[in-house]
Write an enzyme that holds these catalytic residues in place. Structure first.
Site, PDB file in Angstrom:
ATOM      1  N   ASP A  50     -10.823   1.935  -3.457  1.00  0.00           N
ATOM      2  CA  ASP A  50     -11.449   1.633  -2.167  1.00  0.00           C
ATOM      3  C   ASP A  50     -12.971   1.707  -2.270  1.00  0.00           C
ATOM      4  OD1 ASP A  50      -9.222   1.052  -0.752  1.00  0.00           O
ATOM      5  OD2 ASP A  50      -9.008   3.014   0.191  1.00  0.00           O
ATOM      6  N   ASP A  61       0.835  -1.211   0.000  1.00  0.00           N
ATOM      7  CA  ASP A  61       0.000   0.000   0.000  1.00  0.00           C
ATOM      8  C   ASP A  61       0.868   1.258   0.000  1.00  0.00           C
ATOM      9  OD1 ASP A  61      -2.367   1.428   0.122  1.00  0.00           O
ATOM     10  OD2 ASP A  61      -3.151   0.350   1.862  1.00  0.00           O
TER      11      ASP A  61
HETATM   12  C1  DGJ Z   1      -5.909   1.745   1.825  1.00  0.00           C
HETATM   13  C2  DGJ Z   1      -6.276   0.568   0.965  1.00  0.00           C
HETATM   14  O1  DGJ Z   1      -6.789   0.996  -0.245  1.00  0.00           O
HETATM   15  C3  DGJ Z   1      -7.270  -0.315   1.708  1.00  0.00           C
HETATM   16  O2  DGJ Z   1      -7.673  -1.371   0.877  1.00  0.00           O
HETATM   17  C4  DGJ Z   1      -6.638  -0.806   2.970  1.00  0.00           C
HETATM   18  O3  DGJ Z   1      -5.563  -1.641   2.655  1.00  0.00           O
HETATM   19  C5  DGJ Z   1      -6.196   0.366   3.816  1.00  0.00           C
HETATM   20  N1  DGJ Z   1      -5.359   1.259   3.074  1.00  0.00           N
HETATM   21  C6  DGJ Z   1      -5.470  -0.111   5.042  1.00  0.00           C
HETATM   22  O4  DGJ Z   1      -4.964   0.919   5.776  1.00  0.00           O
END
Ligand code: DGJ
Length: 732
Positions: free
Chosen positions: A547, A477
């Protein structure tokens, strides 16, 4: 194929369906003569420099009397300060303190295959016969800067790549201030510029606007390719549609600051350039040193925007994505994030895994919250050791593996929390500039991965987990943009190199990870799809698309993403979001690397039965979706009520069509016209057995209105080729 015709001084670069032609003009100037549908080789005499209005436009003393000016000629790699006043491709600060740059032709080399680009992601070939490369050497006679323009054309897809290799052949240092990877000079302006803008949870929204005189384009100065604009642009001829018309696609294989700039000049010609964004970019080249620009990808389609997308998809599936997971079936996953956020322990995740296993899910991903003392997002990034108060990682992984499931973990390697052991030990390891307090985003700083000592520390920490436990998948991430961009390790002469060094550091770290653990399935992510770019795809075969898991919002995101990225790369999950029923959530997620993002223990029996069915469909349609051709049948940016897409197998014997009603409209009756089928063949619709010709399905269409009547309804139609039915039977 690449041919040099020395009687006309032209290079003809061909893919199966396209031609790109470069001419060597007087005084060693290089002209961009043609890009488009393939031309016969013997016709090239006709192409010439443009005869355009050049009033007030200077040129060097030899050419000026002929009326030629670089300001109105189609320049292959335009330089700064020598009379071409359009946006330039290169500008170099010399030891006299000016940036006048002038590159003249010196020689060329044509060879099979494609050169390596150390440290940078790029399209690759597995066999030299898959492509040819042309290197044209240019030199600035005053500064002795050498620029090698490198072009590769593929034989199995209509792709042309370009990058530039600079070398300082002078005895004094030079500073690169602007180094584009590609320039294309088109002779007209009748194009629309298509780009993909966005933000967090609303990535890659399609936008199409007519070119106008002057400058226009997109860029990132955020330190990553970003949610805001994908490093992609297309020039679609006026009136071009999904299925018809000429479309040029431009994509930059890079994950940092970039620009794609189009300029229409006073002669109504269009120049489009791609490269590293030059705000906060300078690179010192000491005598003998070289610099490699990232790679630019070009496609040309005379079959509309859809044709362009399919070219990118094939090229990326076959020549960008690498490693054991390139063609291997990806496991169907469940991710803990939306189900638990930070609130989990060993038993809760084991319960997820047990239930998920029963449903047929193959991989449990533990997202965030497992390390340091992390129970919320205010701390611990940089402390990549297991939070033993919360988790018995060994027991969790053993239990998951004992169930014959795979196990995945989350990292955010390029970040550091101010509240972390790592930051307390190395406060100068965060990205910062002297005298200014670094800005925070999501309570975190960025870790300075331009430094090898920092990368070594992070990698060693990762290794201590990855070596101890058997981990099958890793989600990487990246949750903020860069500000106060500087490194304690760079002196003032090199401070402006930071952004690019940061990206190179990320690539080096991902390369180390994937080389050390070749079986590991890496999925990139950046707050959803904030770093969904071809650079990242070189290291990870899939990226978390967004997301936003609302299936209706996802349609716009997935349609936009599909402009240049294949289905095999798009992370798409069914979540608990209640905007539509589970059937539609599944139908939408099936488009990508399918998975779930919910608490499986909370599903009722009816939903569990549906999930089991979706799991079967995932297996049934996997090959078709991952290797077939995508057709966007109705795009959400053209129709706000209903959208549809299909995958067609390469042999055109099978298609899966999905239709989603986004919102109700008054007139619901419509015939969906399919694409990509063989008009001569007959296809049977699974379920009701109806047989019709490809011609009928494509030209007359299928009536699907009744099946998708209400908001959020969706259907899938699966057609498989069958023998031609008995004519009498059909007419009776
Ligand atoms: C942002 C990501 O897009 C999510 O899927 C998740 O992994 C969160 N970060 C976790 O902090």
């Amino acid at each position: 194929m690449i041919r040099f015709d020395d009687s006309k001084n032209v290079f003809h670069l061909c893919t199966p369906e396209t031609s790109y032609i470069i001419g060597i003009y007087d005084e060693g100037l290089l002209l961009n003569l043609y890009y488009g549908k393939r031309l016969p080789d013997n016709d090239l005499w006709y192409l010439s420099r443009r005869q355009s209005c050049a009033s007030f436009s200077p040129c060097d003393p030899v050419l000026a009397p002929t009326g030629f000016s670089v300001d109105v000629a189609p320049m292959e790699y335009p330089t700064n300060g020598r009379g071409d006043f359009r946006v330039s491709a290169v500008s170099v600060l010399n030891s006299d303190g000016n940036t006048v740059t002038d590159l003249r032709y010196e020689g060329y080399r044509i060879y099979p295959g494609k050169p390596d680009m150390p440290g940078l992601p790029h399209l690759y070939v597995t066999d030299q016969s898959q492509c040819d490369t042309l290197e044209i050497t240019m030199r600035d006679p005053y500064t002795n800067l050498t620029a090698v323009l490198v072009y590769s054309v593929f034989h199995d897809c209509d792709v042309l790549t370009k990058h530039v290799r600079f070398r300082n052949d002078s005895p004094v240092p030079l500073k690169l201030c602007r180094v584009m990877s590609s320039c294309v000079d088109l002779p007209e302006m009748q194009y629309d510029l298509v780009t993909l803008y966005g933000r967090h949870a609303k990535e890659r929204q399609f936008v199409r606007r007519p070119l106008a005189h002057g400058l226009q384009g997109i860029r990132s100065v955020r330190g990553s390719s970003s949610h805001a604009q994908n490093p992609f642009a297309a020039l679609a001829q006026k009136g071009a549609t999904e299925t018809t018309g000429n479309v040029y696609g431009f994509h930059f294989i890079y994950s940092g600051n970039y620009e794609i700039t189009a300029e229409v000049d006073f002669n109504a010609t269009t120049r489009i350039l791609m490269g590293i964004q030059d705000t906060d970019f300078q690179w010192e080249l000491l005598p003998g040193e070289s610099f490699l620009t990232p790679e630019a990808v070009h496609v040309f389609s005379d079959q509309g925007i859809g044709g362009m997308s399919r070219m990118f998809h094939r090229a990326y599936n076959d020549h960008l994505i690498r490693g054991v997971w390139q063609y291997r079936k990806r496991p169907l996953l469940i991710n803990s994030w939306e189900a638990a956020y930070f609130d989990f322990d060993t038993d809760k995740l084991i319960a997820f895994a047990k239930q998920a296993k029963e449903l047929g899910i193959e991989l449990l991903v533990m997202d965030d919250g497992w390390f340091g003392k992390r129970n919320n997002d205010t701390n611990s990034l940089g402390d990549w050791f297991v939070n033993r108060q919360k988790l018995d990682l060994g027991r969790l992984i053993d239990t998951v593996h004992a169930m014959d499931m795979k196990f995945g973990i989350w990292y955010e390697p390029e970040m550091i929390s101010p509240d972390s052991e790592l930051y307390r030990a190395h406060p100068d390891w965060c990205v910062h500039v002297p005298g200014r307090v670094p800005s925070l985003a999501r309570h975190q700083y960025v870790l300075d991965v331009s430094r090898k000592d920092v990368r070594d520390n992070i990698f060693d920490q990762m290794r201590s987990v990855l070596d101890k436990y058997t981990i099958d998948y890793l989600k990487w991430d990246f949750n903020r943009n860069l500000s106060e961009a500087g490194s304690a390790a760079l002196d003032s002469a090199h401070a402006q190199e930071f952004f690019h060094r940061f990206v190179l550091g990320t690539y080096e770290l991902q390369d180390r990870l994937t080389t050390t653990y070749p079986q590991l399935l890496l999925e990139n992510c950046s707050g959803g799809g904030g770093r969904f770019d071809p650079g990242m795809l070189y290291y990870s075969p899939q990226i978390w698309t967004s997301d936003n898991t609302d299936p209706i919002e996802r349609l716009m995101i997935q349609f936009g993403t599909s402009l240049c990225y294949p289905a095999s790369t798009m992370g798409a999950h069914v979540s608990a979001c209640d905007r539509t029923g589970y059937a539609t959530k599944g139908n939408v997620a099936l488009w990508g690397t399918f998975g779930y993002e919910l608490d499986p223990c909370k599903l009722d029996d009816e939903t569990k039965a549906l999930v089991k069915q979706q799991v079967q469909e995932y297996h049934k349609y996997y090959d078709l979706i991952h290797t077939g051709d995508l057709y966007r049948l109705i795009c959400p940016w053209e129709n706000p009520f209903c959208c549809a897409w299909s995958f067609v197998s390469r042999d055109r014997k099978e298609t899966l069509v999905t239709v989603v009603r986004m919102r109700h409209e008054e007139q619901t009756l419509f015939h969906l016209k399919l694409q990509g089928l063989d008009p001569q063949r007959y296809y049977q619709l699974e379920g009701n057995g109806a047989v019709c010709s490809g011609a009928l399905l494509m030209y007359a269409g299928v009536d699907v209105a009744d099946s998708v009547d209400n908001d959020g309804d969706s259907i899938k139609l699966h057609f498989v080729a069958v023998d031609k039915p008995d004519t009498d039977e059909r007419t009776r």
